[in-house]
Scaffold this active site. Structure first.
Site, PDB file in Angstrom:
ATOM      1  N   LYS A  39      49.588 -27.314 -16.278  1.00 40.16           N
ATOM      2  CA  LYS A  39      50.733 -26.597 -15.796  1.00 40.16           C
ATOM      3  C   LYS A  39      51.784 -27.244 -16.832  1.00 40.16           C
ATOM      4  CE  LYS A  39      51.689 -29.780 -11.844  1.00 40.16           C
ATOM      5  NZ  LYS A  39      51.649 -29.756 -10.496  1.00 40.16           N
ATOM      6  N   TYR A 262      78.471 -44.885 -27.875  1.00 42.82           N
ATOM      7  CA  TYR A 262      79.290 -44.176 -26.976  1.00 42.82           C
ATOM      8  C   TYR A 262      79.608 -45.107 -25.699  1.00 42.82           C
ATOM      9  CZ  TYR A 262      78.724 -39.834 -29.179  1.00 42.82           C
ATOM     10  OH  TYR A 262      78.455 -38.812 -30.156  1.00 42.82           O
TER      11      TYR A 262
HETATM   12  C1  LIG Z   1      50.578 -30.790 -10.041  1.00 45.83           C
HETATM   13  C2  LIG Z   1      49.726 -30.595  -9.199  1.00 45.83           C
HETATM   14  C3  LIG Z   1      48.442 -31.235  -9.180  1.00 45.83           C
HETATM   15  C4  LIG Z   1      48.217 -32.446 -10.234  1.00 45.83           C
HETATM   16  O1  LIG Z   1      48.919 -33.533  -9.839  1.00 45.83           O
HETATM   17  P1  LIG Z   1      48.716 -34.957 -10.370  1.00 45.83           P
HETATM   18  O2  LIG Z   1      49.542 -35.893  -9.584  1.00 45.83           O
HETATM   19  O3  LIG Z   1      49.475 -34.848 -11.836  1.00 45.83           O
HETATM   20  O4  LIG Z   1      47.335 -35.270 -10.546  1.00 45.83           O
HETATM   21  C5  LIG Z   1      47.455 -30.884  -8.200  1.00 45.83           C
HETATM   22  N1  LIG Z   1      47.707 -29.971  -7.154  1.00 45.83           N
HETATM   23  C6  LIG Z   1      48.929 -29.354  -7.186  1.00 45.83           C
HETATM   24  C7  LIG Z   1      48.977 -28.318  -6.071  1.00 45.83           C
HETATM   25  C8  LIG Z   1      49.853 -29.713  -8.024  1.00 45.83           C
HETATM   26  O5  LIG Z   1      51.130 -28.955  -7.856  1.00 45.83           O
END
Ligand SMILES: *Cc1c(COP(=O)(O)O)cnc(C)c1O
Length: 371
Positions: A39, A262
């Site tokens: 994702k 800044y």
């Molecule tokens: C993002 C996500 C994962 C992966 O999680 P990590 O901590 O990056 O391994 C797995 N399952 C779901 C439902 C997620 O939203």
């Protein structure tokens, strides 16, 4: 543009991602499948490159958050199963079917919708895959207890759906001693008892390290594939994937008291040397890293002084030999001597946010890409 001319170089090691995948699959053993979570453009690293690399490493099941991400990924990996974590919104049905994408069904309403689509469709059941997501302690997505109990009492609501997995998601997997882990495991086991035919999936990256009780039939790692530490309380078992180097644009020799950047938040009192590097918060080098983070100039650990600007940071390189800090020299900002989890710690965040914030102005170099 060549690497030699680039003002900052982001190197992404696809071979390390493949090695991390294989390490996790080995840890899971033969009976548990290792999926790949890609994702948010594979946590900012480029799903178009990471997807094929994972596939070549043996990954057959992918998870993304959104339908649009799944559609893009489908054009790159035609074969594997692709699940959409955010679920099925009304109006998305035909696109799911057209690209053979599988929704993660997060509510009874989504089960009903996908069931209706499946039962009224003429395409093969292959196109009506799904995962059933039950909530065991996140209060975010997934069927709450009353909903999964209602479904269990009338499973005909899921008729026609090719239910592949029963899944849930851990809230505290990165804290092995947290009581929520055991509670979620027990809640999940109750639900498994009600849907005994379904293969199960509970763990993210950190969950894999909680022990075999958490492995079930499939695990869904993300961050560990990309080199983030899934065991924050101990050494990182994963191979490093990301390395960010910035090129020093200018060096300012200061001989009288002066402020830097800044807000004049950093004051130089004596003779000092300040190197300016063209990486800033617009590139995902978070603004809160100002006066907190460190970089490496050659072998020398140097502090980020003053505020992070949109396009620039300033490093105190006083005392660093000039061959390591002259204009044109590269400094390590993330990776190598500056682990991504350290950068995250300085920013009071997690490696996930550092990676997904990485900007698009970097000269990106993929190591060992077959794509
Ligand atoms: C993002 C996500 C994962 C992966 O999680 P990590 O901590 O990056 O391994 C797995 N399952 C779901 C439902 C997620 O939203």
């Amino acid at each position: 543009m060549s690497s030699e001319a680039a003002s900052a170089i982001l190197t992404i090691d696809l071979e390390a991602i493949a090695a991390n995948y294989q390490l996790l699959q080995k840890r899971l053993g033969d009976v548990t499948e290792c999926a790949g979570v890609v994702k948010a453009d594979a946590y900012g690293l480029g799903a178009d490159k990471v997807g094929p690399a994972l596939q070549a490493a043996g990954c057959k099941t992918f998870f993304v958050a959104q339908l649009s991400e799944a559609v893009s990924l489908r054009s790159i990996v035609p074969e594997p199963d692709i699940f959409v974590l955010n679920g099925l919104m009304p109006g998305q049905e035909t696109e799911f079917i057209h690209h053979r994408l599988f929704p993660v069904l997060n509510s009874l309403a989504q089960v009903d919708l996908w069931g209706q689509v499946a039962r009224s469709s003429t395409t093969s059941t292959q196109h009506h895959g799904a995962a059933l997501h039950v909530d065991t302690g996140m209060s975010r997505l997934g069927l709450p207890r009353d909903e999964w109990q209602t479904l269990a009492a009338d499973t005909s609501r899921a008729d026609g759906i090719d239910l592949r997995y029963l899944m849930s998601h851990l809230a505290c997997a990165d804290s092995p001693g947290h009581p929520t882990n055991g509670e979620q495991l027990r809640n999940f086991a109750q639900c498994q008892g009600v849907f005994p035919a379904l293969p199960a999936s509970l763990s993210n990256s950190s969950g894999i390290f909680l022990g075999t009780d958490f492995h079930h039939q499939m695990a869904r790692p993300g961050i560990a594939l990309y080199g983030g530490n899934p065991t924050p309380d101990s050494a990182n078992p994963m191979a490093e994937v990301v390395r960010l180097k910035g090129r020093i644009a200018q060096v300012r020799e200061i001989d009288s008291p002066m402020t830097v950047g800044y807000g004049a938040t950093h004051r130089v009192t004596g003779p000092a040397k300040i190197a300016t590097v063209p990486v800033g918060y617009a590139d995902g080098y978070l603004r809160c890293l100002g006066n907190r983070a460190f970089a490496y100039a050659g072998r020398h650990r140097v502090p980020v002084v003053g505020r992070v600007s949109m396009d620039l940071i300033t490093l105190d390189v006083t005392g660093v030999p000039s061959q390591d800090c002259q204009p044109g020299a590269l400094v390590d900002l993330i990776g190598g001597p500056v682990p991504v989890d350290d950068v995250a710690g300085w920013a009071d965040t997690i490696s996930y946010e550092i990676l997904t914030s990485l900007g698009n102005r970097y000269h990106r170099v993929y190591i060992n890409g077959n794509a």
